[in-house]
Design a protein around this motif. Structure first.
Motif, PDB file in Angstrom:
ATOM      1  N   THR A 274      14.781  -3.824  -6.814  1.00 37.91           N
ATOM      2  CA  THR A 274      13.474  -3.758  -7.475  1.00 37.91           C
ATOM      3  C   THR A 274      12.391  -3.966  -6.426  1.00 37.91           C
ATOM      4  N   THR A 275      11.524  -4.941  -6.626  1.00 41.54           N
ATOM      5  CA  THR A 275      10.315  -5.066  -5.813  1.00 41.54           C
ATOM      6  C   THR A 275      10.539  -5.884  -4.549  1.00 41.54           C
ATOM      7  N   PRO A 294      12.176   0.513  -4.748  1.00 35.47           N
ATOM      8  CA  PRO A 294      11.292   1.273  -5.634  1.00 35.47           C
ATOM      9  C   PRO A 294       9.842   0.818  -5.599  1.00 35.47           C
ATOM     10  N   GLU A 295       9.589  -0.404  -5.165  1.00 38.27           N
ATOM     11  CA  GLU A 295       8.212  -0.897  -5.106  1.00 38.27           C
ATOM     12  C   GLU A 295       8.082  -1.880  -3.950  1.00 38.27           C
ATOM     13  N   VAL A 296       7.000  -1.726  -3.169  1.00 37.85           N
ATOM     14  CA  VAL A 296       6.727  -2.620  -2.043  1.00 37.85           C
ATOM     15  C   VAL A 296       5.268  -3.040  -2.144  1.00 37.85           C
ATOM     16  N   THR A 315       6.930   2.866  -4.059  1.00 38.53           N
ATOM     17  CA  THR A 315       5.515   2.895  -4.400  1.00 38.53           C
ATOM     18  C   THR A 315       4.879   1.688  -3.729  1.00 38.53           C
ATOM     19  N   VAL A 316       3.866   1.929  -2.904  1.00 41.14           N
ATOM     20  CA  VAL A 316       3.333   0.890  -2.022  1.00 41.14           C
ATOM     21  C   VAL A 316       1.921   0.514  -2.453  1.00 41.14           C
ATOM     22  N   ASP A 317       1.675  -0.784  -2.535  1.00 34.27           N
ATOM     23  CA  ASP A 317       0.343  -1.293  -2.856  1.00 34.27           C
ATOM     24  C   ASP A 317      -0.174  -2.074  -1.648  1.00 34.27           C
ATOM     25  N   LEU A 318      -1.255  -1.559  -1.042  1.00 31.36           N
ATOM     26  CA  LEU A 318      -1.826  -2.175   0.157  1.00 31.36           C
ATOM     27  C   LEU A 318      -3.174  -2.844  -0.137  1.00 31.36           C
ATOM     28  N   THR A 319      -3.429  -3.171  -1.364  1.00 34.25           N
ATOM     29  CA  THR A 319      -4.717  -3.760  -1.740  1.00 34.25           C
ATOM     30  C   THR A 319      -5.033  -4.991  -0.894  1.00 34.25           C
ATOM     31  N   ASP A 320      -6.221  -4.976  -0.271  1.00 36.17           N
ATOM     32  CA  ASP A 320      -6.737  -6.123   0.511  1.00 36.17           C
ATOM     33  C   ASP A 320      -5.883  -6.459   1.727  1.00 36.17           C
TER      34      ASP A 320
END
Length: 623
Positions: A274-275, A294-296, A315-320
């Motif tokens: 998972t994450t 599946p998620e980083v 699926t990558v989230d680079l917020t901040d």
């Protein structure tokens, strides 16, 4: 449940406090003869109550000999040594404990050897002290291994089999913790530990959850080589001074590194079911992460040195996120090699890498290679004009429609166009609106985002790639009501005639329509009946007579139905083609025809120029 210790006889020696086993005295205060007599009373599997006894190391070999079975294996039932002290090396290796073992607040001032021991039930040893180290390597524990708040010179749990939970919460280990090759069948809580040297979890199989919150490795590395965790792996607040080796690690239920701090290199190939959550993690040395997940999440993560993050399926989230040195996030096209390369669990997923958000990111140091940006949120990021987009990258596509041009669009433009405040016709095909209206950026923000991304592609000599971004920028300007009405009219005309100089087919279509209109108007109103003949007439008399060359004005008197002939079409076509290249044809025209030609000579070259500009924008390549 831990069985409460049984009532005991306290040693008669003043200030001893140990358990009396014979003559009211503890083993440490028995004479040699009486100690021998006591040992003779022991049998294989006997319970030992040595609470708060102070023993020398020499007594343990004699106890082992006293409880050996016919196969030579030392066997003890329940073993109680709470608050006890051992001076010298305590050898309990290979002992079989069939009952529970109590070592709470015991002290082994040298070295405690439990290697190869078998514990049939719980080992309850909080606040255990072993400055010389303790060896539990190769042991098997049938119940809980409870070592919370202990203090150890070093601790070995290598190659052990632990059927119940393992707890080391709050332990302090001056040397290292060796856990390699062990199997834990329940949860392992290694939180809040303080380890000076190496933490080795290489090859460990955790069949439950792994907890390493707030653990610190102050002067060593963390080895997760080939570590496998079936349950959740929670490593929030982990601090590691040196390298983290992740190669071959498998986290079937994901892993959390929230707020972790890595002082050395972080590298290796890992697979997560998972994450992989690195929210607010700090990478203070070069990182080379290769993750199949599946998620980083890298929300608020901090990269202080050059790093590379290679991903699959993610699926990558680079917020901040903060990038102080160049960082590359890339999609790996081929499967990873090594222990974590098994991708059978991801067979139903797309191996592409999708970027979810760049909000709050200073993108000047960021490179994205072969990534899907169709759902990426850009609003709120900085220096997008310096982001590096390498390889094949994609944005979302506009929906099909008669009045819509197929192009790449930002996900945020789709959200704006789907905003409930717009008409149903305008929203059609653009998907669902944002759940929170505040998440939908305004036109000024979208204009800026498109402009900065366009500049980034132009600086990369990618004129074709910048074309759709320029189109999006102009669309946002055209729809903005903060613009002057005259400017919006100009933008409307620019869009209508040539798609902002990017749609050659539209400009050529208008050119064809303009040429046909010009030809029809010339045939109907612009071409005279024929070429007027020049006449010479004399003006005055006598010696003052002069000759004047007179040319009548072209006239059109034919009936309307007779004006559309092949001959007149050829003349009208000649005039029109000359107008396209901004030349005069020399053809006699009526007054109306002259005005038609003047308009044609202005509009048609402009449309040719717009079409040429659009073709150049699509075909130009960086030099």
């Amino acid at each position: 449940m831990i069985t409460p210790p049984q009532a005991r006889v306290v040693c008669a020696v003043t200030d001893c406090g140990g358990t009396g086993v014979l003559d009211g005295r503890c083993p440490g205060h028995l004479t040699e003869d009486r100690l021998t007599d006591w040992l003779a009373t022991l049998a294989p599997g006997a319970d030992l109550d040595l609470r708060e006894c102070r023993l020398s190391a020499e007594v343990f070999p004699r106890i082992r000999a006293a409880v050996r079975d016919e196969d030579g294996v030392p066997r003890i039932g329940q073993f109680q040594f709470q608050g006890g002290t051992v001076t010298g090396r305590a050898d309990l290796s290979g002992v079989r404990f069939s009952g529970k073992v109590f070592l709470g607040r015991a002290t082994f001032d040298a070295f405690a050897d439990f290697a190869g021991a078998r514990f049939g039930a719980d080992v309850h040893a909080p606040f255990l002290t072993a400055p010389g180290g303790i060896d539990l390597g190769g042991t098997e524990v049938g119940g809980t291994l409870y070592l919370d708040d202990g203090t150890f010179g070093y601790l070995s749990l290598a190659n052990g089999r632990y059927h119940g939970p393992v707890r080391l919460r709050g332990a302090e280990i001056e040397g290292g913790l060796g856990f390699y090759g062990a199997t834990v069948y329940a949860n392992a809580d290694l939180s809040a530990m303080r380890i000076t040297e190496r933490l080795d979890l290489g090859g460990v199989e955790f069949r439950g959850a792994l907890f390493l919150q707030d653990t610190s490795v102050t002067d060593g590395r963390l080895n997760l080589f080939r570590c496998r965790v079936t349950g959740p792996a929670v490593l929030d607040g982990l601090r590691v001074a040196e390298d983290v080796h992740l190669d071959g690690a498998v986290f079937k239920a994901g892993a959390r590194f929230v707020g972790a701090d890595f002082g050395g290199e972080f590298y290796g190939v890992a697979r997560l079911g998972t994450t992989a959550d690195f929210t607010r993690a700090a990478f203070r040395a070069p990182a080379g992460l290769s993750l199949c997940a599946p998620e980083v999440l890298f929300k608020g993560a901090r990269f202080e040195e050059k790093s590379t993050v290679a991903l699959r399926y993610a699926t990558v989230d680079l917020t901040d996120a903060v990038f102080l040195q160049p960082v590359a996030v890339t999609a790996r096209s081929a499967p990873f090699e090594g222990e974590a390369a098994d991708e059978s669990a991801f067979a139903a997923l797309d191996p592409a890498v999708r970027i979810r958000s760049l909000r709050g990111v200073d993108a000047a140091m960021l490179s994205l290679a072969h990534t899907d940006l169709s759902e990426c949120r850009f609003a709120g990021s900085f220096h997008l004009d310096q982001v590096h987009l390498e390889g094949r990258w994609t944005l979302a596509s506009s929906p099909p429609g008669l009045r819509r041009t197929r192009r790449q669009v930002l996900a945020e433009e789709r959200m704006w166009r789907a905003w409930p405040g717009r008409s149903a016709r305008a929203r059609a095909g653009w998907g669902e609106p944002a759940q929170n209206p505040e998440d939908t950026p305004g036109l000024a923000t979208l204009t800026t985002v498109y402009r900065q991304l366009r500049k980034a592609r132009e600086d990369a000599k990618d004129e074709p790639g910048a074309a759709d971004l320029y189109y999006g920028e102009m669309e946002m300007r055209r729809h903005s009501h903060t613009r002057a009405r005259a400017e919006r009219w100009l933008l409307d005309a620019y869009w209508l005639l040539s798609g902002y100089g990017l749609r050659a087919s539209r400009a050529l279509g208008w050119l064809a329509l303009a040429m046909v209109t010009t030809i029809v108007l010339l045939m109907g109103f612009g071409l005279p009946d024929g070429t007027p003949r020049q006449e010479i007439r004399r003006v005055g008399s006598g010696s003052g007579t002069i000759a004047v060359l007179d040319r009548p004005s072209p006239r059109l008197t034919k009936p309307f139905a007779d004006r559309f002939t092949g001959e007149r079409f050829d003349k009208a076509l000649s005039v029109t083609l000359n107008s396209v290249v901004f030349r005069t044809s020399g053809q006699d025209l009526t007054t109306a025809g002259g005005y038609v030609e003047m308009v044609s000579r202005f509009t048609e070259p402009v449309l040719v120029g717009l079409a040429a500009l659009a073709i150049r924008g699509r075909l130009k390549r960086g030099s």
